[in-house]
Structures are given as structure tokens and as C-alpha cells.
Write an enzyme that holds these catalytic residues in place. Structure first.
Site, PDB file in Angstrom:
ATOM      1  N   LEU A 187     -14.249   5.209  24.214  1.00  0.00           N
ATOM      2  CA  LEU A 187     -13.706   5.321  23.456  1.00  0.00           C
ATOM      3  C   LEU A 187     -13.619   4.161  21.919  1.00  0.00           C
ATOM      4  O   LEU A 187     -12.725   3.245  22.737  1.00  0.00           O
ATOM      5  CB  LEU A 187     -12.850   5.877  22.115  1.00  0.00           C
ATOM      6  CG  LEU A 187     -12.163   6.338  20.705  1.00  0.00           C
ATOM      7  CD1 LEU A 187     -13.946   6.926  20.069  1.00  0.00           C
ATOM      8  CD2 LEU A 187     -11.357   6.946  20.853  1.00  0.00           C
ATOM      9  N   ASP A 188     -15.006   3.072  21.533  1.00  0.00           N
ATOM     10  CA  ASP A 188     -13.793   2.001  21.081  1.00  0.00           C
ATOM     11  C   ASP A 188     -14.661   0.555  21.899  1.00  0.00           C
ATOM     12  O   ASP A 188     -14.064  -0.276  21.599  1.00  0.00           O
ATOM     13  CB  ASP A 188     -13.325   1.857  20.221  1.00  0.00           C
ATOM     14  CG  ASP A 188     -12.587   2.738  19.216  1.00  0.00           C
ATOM     15  OD1 ASP A 188     -13.631   3.216  18.217  1.00  0.00           O
ATOM     16  OD2 ASP A 188     -11.761   3.021  18.636  1.00  0.00           O
ATOM     17  N   GLU A 189     -15.259   1.007  23.210  1.00  0.00           N
ATOM     18  CA  GLU A 189     -15.392   0.136  23.639  1.00  0.00           C
ATOM     19  C   GLU A 189     -16.701  -0.383  24.382  1.00  0.00           C
ATOM     20  O   GLU A 189     -17.232  -1.043  25.345  1.00  0.00           O
ATOM     21  CB  GLU A 189     -14.292   0.987  25.437  1.00  0.00           C
ATOM     22  CG  GLU A 189     -12.594   1.157  25.176  1.00  0.00           C
ATOM     23  CD  GLU A 189     -12.921  -1.119  25.514  1.00  0.00           C
ATOM     24  OE1 GLU A 189     -12.929  -1.893  26.247  1.00  0.00           O
ATOM     25  OE2 GLU A 189     -11.378  -0.510  24.916  1.00  0.00           O
TER      26      GLU A 189
END
Lengths: 289, 289, 289, 289
Positions: free
Chosen positions: D232-234
Site C-alpha cells: 500500500l502506497d509503496e
């Protein structure tokens, strides 16, 4: 960034009328001479019948003989493709003269970047029509040539500057130099004189841009670095940037704020010039950043 | 942001020649009438003999009678301090007419911000010299007035627009409206007509700024929102911003990129106007952001 | 900007729980003592029950006696309004110590702005754990104190620094000083130590932000100036800015680019501190620019 | 920008371990098949043993047979140079599905750019877990698929979405879609799902970034467009930008301001994806702008 022993880095700049096969042709010549392309940039004004620009960084493991052969190869190619080309050795630092008057901010920015090795140049001299910055410049071991200048002695002073520069510098930076150079002087350094104008050109062409910006009530102030041509403030723009201001800024405050954008814009433009990232085309620049 | 029952929010704008004690005097009058200051902004062109500007947001718990008394208090104060003042009710949405031609980007930005409640206005009408945007405007429930306009009918068309606007709107936004308004029209809405110019004024005043920016080889393109005066592109600047471009941008690309900076600059300027954050002073604006 | 004879300029900073009438009360006291307000800034966290912040620049024609009376007036007011207030004499330059390690870019920026009179401070000393920057600092006539520091001598070295600073400086700038200060040291200078962190906090808290930014593939790099607290990189943020980068930047290139944003962000924050434009509130700053 | 009859434009994307002669080899194959290079971009992570990336725009006057032969030529070349390559027809619009929840700002920005022909895509469908945006989407003639979703029905809902998308779309944009996609879903669209995160990643990873930005007292807020991966968000960052804010912004104000930077950042990232200007390399992107 990539350092190895016994390897030379070069930059090849090419301008050529559009003709199919040019990339193929040039890259083949490079390959043939064991030149390894590290960076490749290209631009076309129009793929049909425009101008084609190319900048290639490459390394070669061999020495001078190989380079000479490569140059011959490119020479030969220029018979098929009507291209102008320049080959620059990345290892060879350009020699930069700085012209200043009294303001030191652009000068100090260039000196600081030179000293911190961000700007890989030599600075053989600083030339000024005022003595004010002599001590600070000399404290960095850079010769400072004070050439006083009045309305009557302008021609003579410029002549003296030309003599000092002769064979000693590759390009000139006008770091807030408040004199206009003569066409004769400019002709000796075509696209090799960089000026910083203290406005977002073409707004506020000419004198006192900050006062005029104040009077017009602008919300941004800018700076423009450009090559010097005979048309004042009309030369090819290299870089521009702005700072946000508001109603609290006096004309004096605008001037102070302006210094910061001037020095960063000028330093950026100079660094691109030094790295041969700029090709001039008419009154415009192609900057391969 | 602060919502309570039975409380009214107001904005007081004051312009006054510098005179000691003005802040004290105005804040005393507000206190006396139970007005609670929420936000206070101030500017002086010169503390000695300049002009003094003030913007105060305040709330009052009472109703109309109290407000009337406050107005009387300010009126009285204006006998001691030669101040101009305006009192605006924050709860009362301004009525905004939008003028458009064919381009929809500024129009749609305003409509989107209005619909998402970012822009607390009413939009009684969109007026256009072309029929193109009728459907999209009406799909938002906004009346669209198509007033065809030729060189011969210009005066008549403007007259018709004035009739439509009469008593129905508080200010006008020219959202890429490609006609020049007459002095008579402008006089009816002093500092109440906002235009978006597609360049960083004063660069590229007039027509075709993107083509001229392309020809000049600029590295930034800008947009300017300003109040309309009789001097074309010379009215007080409200907001400006820029976008970075490079040699790959064609004149058409500059135009496309320009749309984005135009719509954000215009929408910002309109939102400040709506919130009464702007005081016009001569050919400049004080914007209390 | 406004210079007159025999006139003193002052800045009054006020923090107070919200209470109606505070602006009126403070401005009345100023008026009573012939203080003429030149600039007025205000902020409320919440008009109902929040904190109220105020910054007033004013001039007074009289001398010390008048000032003392004004202070008494404010003291008295503080019995009605539970306000904290500070009165600063604009004419009195703050004394700034600079802490450095080996990197010179932030140091040189501060020195340049001090020398060009942009930053109206005194610099009684530069303190460093390395000898590298001694010559350049001393060439500007600024004392350079080299206090070597190892893991074992850290405490002793800090003690020595404290002695040097004692009574000689008003605030401290960590201009890329690569040591962590002890809580005891920090407690002596609450909200008076400014650090520059080489990332857009809270991204890349801690060491090696440029390497981590490179590995994360960010498209912008930033810098953050903040007051130092005991929580590393967690103190109140004063200013932040960014530079755009792209895939061509190596970690080393990011570091080089980062220097430019570091020095402008730090210099801006320092200039606001010097002009008393910052009020700290919990872990945040109110900056009246 | 360059439109001619009977001519096809293509984009060739190449990723290859560094090996001398790659530019020469590829450009020779293109020349051999009468492909005329219009734009050429290149990047090397390390000229010694890194990865080499290349993006070539070219036109070809002939039809399908010629294209097939060119593909065979490239196929053959891939036996000498272990390169991955993709050939894209510029004329063929990509099909973009948009996922939304309730917020409309990113959605409307994409629709506006599509409608104004800035974004040359087809939009076969908008998928949402809420019915709110149905009317506005359908008013543009775009099918709106409302797939309600609860904790229990998440898997089923995603399955339904997959069926709808099957064979109908080339890539997906999460335009403020507030659900996390499963690894199975993501695996079906590797580097083909673009998300907009409402912070300057890696700052404020996760939920409520504006509230956390408010609490941390940042002076800039940002937005990040990235490809979706299982972390997530990476995922690889495509584009980031920021807006300047100050102490007057409430958490709600930050959110409102954030919308503007979100929609411009997302739209920019989508436009680069659509024009095949992005090559993903590990957790990073090379963006040839």
C-alpha cells in the site's frame, strides 16, 4: 558520476536538417570507433522538413589516435548528412571570465559553486569597471582586473578587456555587469556570453525592472538568463524562474528578493552551458536537461 | 469553518489616509457593538503619510438592529477618520455572471468549484456570443444567454447584456471572453469585472500571447487575473502564476498547458473576490490571503 | 524600509486565550503611549475558545521613559487578559551563533546575507567540531571556535560550547551541524535553535535522506527548517520548500541539488526568526510573512 | 502535433541490460524498415553494467505488412540484445476505466481533459462502490457501474468488477477510490493501475494525511500519483507536486487545497501513461517528458 581510469568522456552536439537515418548513421560511426553512448538526447523542430538536434555523451577507452579517427569518421559522415557538429572533451574544464560592476550576489554564487566543485570551470579572471569587489575576488585566488570606464573611455576600456581575454577564456558571464557590450565585442564570442536580466523577459525589458514591476503591481518577479546578442535583452533565453511576492514588498524589497532568483537562474544557465547541454537555434535554445 | 446558530459573520473593509489610532478606534467601535473579531489584516503603503488598509472578519450574535447600530457607529467614526468602509455579510452569497466565448476550461473550473461548494456564489446566468456551451451550462441548471454579436451589432448586444444583468448580479467574470467591453459597460461595474489574460502580464500584452511566447522561446508561460479597466490588459493584477515549459512545446502545446494555469489563476482570483479579500488601490491590489 | 531620526521601532508579540476585546485593549494601550502601529498581524486557532496570536510593529518618537511606561501599561493589561507578550526593539540586532561541521553551503549563505545586510544580525562566533571552515569564516572577521568532539568527549565539548555562548548570543543556527544536541543544551535555548533538515519532513526523518529519496524514486526533494526540540526532526516546522528532480539524478545529484534548497529554506527561516515574525504554538509555528 | 494522411505513428519502448551498440542496432532496424524517428529518449542507470531504457517515436508510411516485418526485425534483434520491447500504435486510443467512490474532483478532471481531447483515451466505464456520481458520469455518455460493496461482499464485488473490465480496458485509474484492491486484482493489471495518494509520499503514508499534515504543521501539502502494487502506497511514483499552505489553513482547508494538487498530479500522470512515456524499473519510474 561515473569515474574510471584511462577513460575519456566526450559530448557530441549535432545540428542537421531533418533527413531519415541520421540517428542510425551517427550511432554507427560511434560504435565503429568503440565509443560507448552514455546519454542520448534529441529534438526535431519538425519531422518532415525541420531541423534535427542531437546531443550524445559517450566514453572511449583509447587515447588520442582513436579520437582523431572518430573525428575523421564524423567528418566523412558530414558529407552525406549536411550536419554541423562539435566534439567536446568532458575532462577539459571550460575557462569562464566573469564581468561584474558593484553587485556581488551573482558573482559570489558562481564562485561558491566553482569552489564547491559544482561548476567544473576555471576562472582565469574577473573583470570589472569598479574596484569594489577586488578583495573578495582575490581572496579566492582569482585575478581581478579593474578597468575604469567612462562615457569617453568606453571603447578603449572594452579594447583592453578584449586583450586580457584573448586566448584565455572560452566564455563570459555578465554577472550583473551594468554596461552594454559593443557589437564588435559580442561578435568575438557568439553564443558564448551569458547575461542575467532582472525580470521575466520579455516583461520589463530595459532599465529598472523592479521599480516598474512595483508600479505595475505584479504578483511574481522573475529573472532571465540569456545569450547576449546585439539586440538588448533579446538574445536566446536559456533559463527563467520566478518568486512570488505580495503587496507588502516595496520596490527595494522586490530588488532584494530578485537577487535570489537572479543568482539561481544565472548559475543554472551557466552550469548547462558548461556541460554543453545547450544548442542555440535562431533566437531560441534547446536545453537538454 | 466556524458554524454556529444565530450568529452572523461580517467582513469590514476600510481604506483611510494614515492617521494614528485608526486600529484602536475601529476595534473599539466593534467591541462596543458586541462584534467579535475573528480575523484582522492590515496594510500601510507608508506609515508616515500613506494609505491605510484594513480587513476585519467578525461575528455578532444579535440581529438586524445591532447591525444597524454598528453601521451608525462606523458612520460616526468616518467623521473623525476620513475612511471609506464597506460592510459585507458573509452569509450572503455574491451573484456572479460568467461571460464566455467558445473555450470552456475557465467556465468549467468555475462551475466545478461552485458545484463542489468551494466557491460560495450564485450563478444567475452565463452570457455568451456563441451558442456552443449552451448544453453543458444548462445541464447544471444555469441559464445560458446567447447574444450573437457582429461588428455592427456590438453596441446593441452589449446593451442587451446590460439589461439582462441589471439588478441580478454583483460581479462579472470574463472566462476567456474574446470581446472587448465598452467604457460604459465597465463603468457600471467598477472593480467588479475579473478577466483572465493568457500571459504573464505585462509580457505579451494583447493578442496571441502563446504564439508570441513560442517565438520568443520563453521557458515559462503564465496567466494573469486582473480587474478590467478601460486600458486593455492594464487593470489591477489580482493573481499570476506560471508553468514551466521547454523546447519540445509547440505553440499549440503552450496553449494547452496555458489552459491549466489560466483556470487555476482565475479561480483563485475569483475566490478572493468572493471572500472580499481584495482592496483595489490605484492600479494595484492588496490581497489579504 | 522606513527610516527616520530619533524614532524607535518595536515589535510586540502577544499570545492569549481568545477573549473579546483583546485587539481593542492592546491597540488602546499603544495609542495611549503614542505608539503608532505600522504593521498588524493576527491569527486565531478558534474564535470561540482557541488561542489568539498578534504581532504588531510600531514606532514611538520618545525615548526610554516612554517605553517603560508602555511596558507598564502592557503589564497592567496582562492582569485583565491572561496574555504572554514580548516587546522587541527592532534597532537591536540579534546575535546569532552558527554551528557547522564540514559542509559550507548553509554557512556561506548566511554569511553572504549578513554581509549584504539582508540579514540584520551580529555573528559573534561560528562553532564547529571540525577545523575545515576556519579560514573562510575568519576571512570575514568572524571568530571560529573549533571544538573537537569524539564519542567520549561529546559532553565536555558541549559544555565548552555552552560556556562560549553564555551571554554572547541570542539564538543558534545549526547550518548542517551533524551532531545531536543534548536536552540540557536545548533547554537553555527554547525555540531559539534553528536546524535545517535535508528532506521534506516528515518524509525521510533521520539519516541519509537523499539516498532514501533516491531509492524511493521521488520526483521532488525538499528541505525543512525547524526549531530544535528533544524529539529529533520533530520540532516546529518554520519553512519548507522543494526542488523538482527526475530519473537522471543519482543519489549524489540529489544531494547537490538539495544543497540549494537547503540554503534558501534555512536563510528564509532565519530571516523570519530575526524579524520576530514567528510565534511557536505547541509543535507548530505561526509565521506572519 | 504532426498530422499527415496514410501515415502511422508508433512508440517503441525498450529495456535492456547495458551493452555497447544498442542504439545503433535498434536505429538500424528502424531505418531498414523505412521507420523515421521523430523523437528519441534514452536513460542508463549505469553505463558500465546497468540497465538501458529507450523510447522512440517514429512514423512509417506503409501499412500492416511493413509493421509486421519491423516487428520481426526487432524480434530477431532481441536474440542478440536481451531486450524487452513494446511497440505501441499512437493512433490507437487506450481504454481507461475510472474507479471512484464519492469525491468527484479527480474524476471530473479526467473527464474534462478527455472531453477537451487533451487526453486521447476511450472511457468504456466508470466503476464505483457508491451511486452518487452516476448522473454526472452518464451525462457525458459514459457507462456508470455501481457495484455496492460491504466488508462481506468485497471479494464478490471485486470479482464482478473484473468481469466488467475483462477485455474492455487497457488500464485503470483510481480517482480517489477508497478501497484497497486485492493482490489477485492487481496481478491482472501490472503497472496498469494508477492511484492518486493525497500526500507527498513517503510522508503521511496511509489514512487521513491532511489531518496528520495539519497536526504536524507542514508548510506544503502534496499529492503523489503512483502505480499500484501490493504494498500500500509503496508503488512506483509517477509524479508529485505540492501547494504552499500556512497557519491559517484548517485541516478542512488543507483537504480543499489538496484536491487541486491531486487532480493536476493525477491527470499529468495519466497523460504520460497514455502516451507511453513511462517505463517502470523496479520500484521506480523513468518518465520521458
Amino acid at each position: 558520476m561515473h569515474k574510471k581510469g584511462n577513460i575519456n568522456y566526450f559530448k557530441l552536439l549535432v545540428t542537421c536538417p531533418e533527413k531519415p537515418g541520421i540517428i542510425s548513421a551517427v550511432s554507427n560511426v560511434l560504435l565503429e570507433h568503440q565509443a560507448n553512448i552514455v546519454q542520448f538526447d534529441q529534438h526535431t523542430t519538425n519531422p518532415k522538413d525541420g531541423l534535427f538536434f542531437m546531443r550524445i555523451e559517450f566514453d572511449m577507452e583509447e587515447g588520442d589516435a582513436a579520437l582523431e579517427q572518430l573525428e575523421q569518421g564524423l567528418q566523412q559522415l558530414a558529407q552525406t548528412y549536411p550536419m554541423e557538429w562539435q566534439l567536446k572533451n568532458k575532462a577539459k574544464a571550460k575557462r569562464m571570465a566573469i564581468f561584474v560592476s558593484k553587485a556581488d550576489h551573482c558573482l559570489m554564487e558562481l564562485i561558491w559553486r566553482w569552489k564547491s566543485k559544482e561548476l567544473p570551470v576555471e576562472i582565469p579572471m574577473v573583470i570589472s569597471n569598479h574596484p569594489d569587489l577586488k578583495d573578495i575576488v582575490e581572496s579566492y585566488g582569482i585575478p581581478y582586473c579593474h578597468i575604469p570606464l567612462s562615457h569617453e573611455t568606453k571603447e578603449e576600456a572594452e579594447h583592453k578587456a578584449m586583450e586580457l581575454l584573448e586566448g584565455k577564456v572560452d566564455f563570459i558571464v555578465l554577472a550583473r555587469y551594468m554596461q552594454i557590450l559593443s557589437p564588435g565585442f559580442i561578435a568575438k564570442y557568439p553564443n558564448q556570453i551569458i547575461n542575467i536580466h532582472h525580470s521575466f523577459l520579455p516583461a520589463f525589458v530595459g532599465a529598472n525592472p523592479y521599480v516598474r514591476a512595483f508600479n505595475r503591481g505584479v504578483k511574481l518577479i522573475g529573472a532571465t538568463a540569456h545569450y547576449v546578442t546585439n539586440e538588448l535583452d533579446e538574445g536566446p533565453i536559456i533559463e527563467q524562474d520566478i518568486l512570488r511576492v505580495n503587496h507588502r514588498y516595496t520596490a527595494e524589497d522586490l530588488k532584494i528578493a530578485g537577487r535570489h532568483v537572479e543568482r539561481s537562474v544565472l548559475a543554472e544557465a551557466v552550469s548547462w552551458h558548461v556541460e554543453d547541454k545547450i544548442i542555440v537555434h535562431g533566437n531560441k535554445t534547446i536545453v537538454f536537461t
